[in-house]
Design a protein around this motif. Structure first.
Motif, mmCIF file in Angstrom:
data_model
loop_
_atom_site.group_PDB
_atom_site.id
_atom_site.type_symbol
_atom_site.label_atom_id
_atom_site.label_comp_id
_atom_site.label_asym_id
_atom_site.label_seq_id
_atom_site.Cartn_x
_atom_site.Cartn_y
_atom_site.Cartn_z
ATOM 1 N N ILE A 114 137.252 2.473 -5.312
ATOM 2 C CA ILE A 114 135.851 2.469 -5.660
ATOM 3 C C ILE A 114 135.331 3.573 -6.329
ATOM 4 O O ILE A 114 134.104 2.791 -7.373
ATOM 5 N N CYS A 124 141.477 3.103 -1.199
ATOM 6 C CA CYS A 124 140.234 2.279 -1.440
ATOM 7 C C CYS A 124 139.027 3.067 -1.761
ATOM 8 O O CYS A 124 138.513 2.895 -2.965
ATOM 9 N N SER A 125 139.009 3.701 -0.896
ATOM 10 C CA SER A 125 137.355 4.668 -1.392
ATOM 11 C C SER A 125 138.002 5.519 -2.944
ATOM 12 O O SER A 125 136.502 5.566 -3.274
ATOM 13 N N ALA A 155 145.944 3.281 3.273
ATOM 14 C CA ALA A 155 144.859 2.752 2.558
ATOM 15 C C ALA A 155 143.423 2.608 2.620
ATOM 16 O O ALA A 155 142.546 2.945 1.332
ATOM 17 N N CYS A 193 134.003 3.738 3.493
ATOM 18 C CA CYS A 193 135.503 3.176 4.097
ATOM 19 C C CYS A 193 135.442 5.441 4.561
ATOM 20 O O CYS A 193 136.268 4.816 6.047
#
Length: 160
Positions: A51, A47-48, A43, A25
């Motif tokens: 995950i 997402c980082s 975003a 990311c």
């Protein structure tokens, strides 16, 4: 040799893999910044974190359920510990040329999983009460060698 001496160990999973998603990311963030396109801060941060959180759960489970440790006194496979004194024999490897399965290949795998974990190879053990079980490891040859030597040392120590 003390009981804290580790003869063989596999961690099951490594914490460093948690960083792979956030690093990817970050690379995307730098790429967006360098190319001048719109930067998706929220975003990529979301997402980082997502995950990293999911992978951290997998690593925690792997360390708990798929790690192996052999000491001069015990063999720990996942959550189950087996005293070496209860192991009567480390059984020979499966004959790859044979069409027949070995009896130990259908025996219960050590630990609380239903079978030998993925990407691991079983090692047949005959216990002192004549039951068969399977130890397992990724590096099954190294575990087999260390386990065989440790069981022999225990037999020689019991005789002497």
């Amino acid at each position: 040799m003390t009981a804290a001496t580790v003869l063989f160990a596999e961690p099951g999973a490594r914490w460093r893999v948690v960083s792979y998603g956030p690093i990817l990311c970050l690379a995307i963030l730098v790429l967006e910044f360098v190319t001048g396109s719109s930067v998706h801060w929220f975003a990529l941060l979301f997402c980082s974190a997502l995950i990293a959180g999911f992978v951290a759960l997998q690593v925690f489970a792997g360390k708990r359920h798929v790690s192996v440790e052999l000491t001069p006194a015990t063999l720990r496979s996942g959550t189950e510990s087996l005293p070496l004194t209860s192991i009567a024999q480390v059984l020979p490897e499966r004959d790859e040329q044979s069409f027949d399965d070995e009896l130990w290949e259908s025996a219960r795998a050590l630990g609380e999983l239903t079978g030998v974990p993925r990407r691991r190879t079983g090692i047949g053990l005959r216990l002192a009460d004549a039951t068969l079980v399977q130890a397992w490891a990724k590096d099954h040859q190294a575990l087999r060698a260390a386990l065989t030597a440790a069981v022999r040392r225990g037999e020689n120590g019991a005789d002497g």
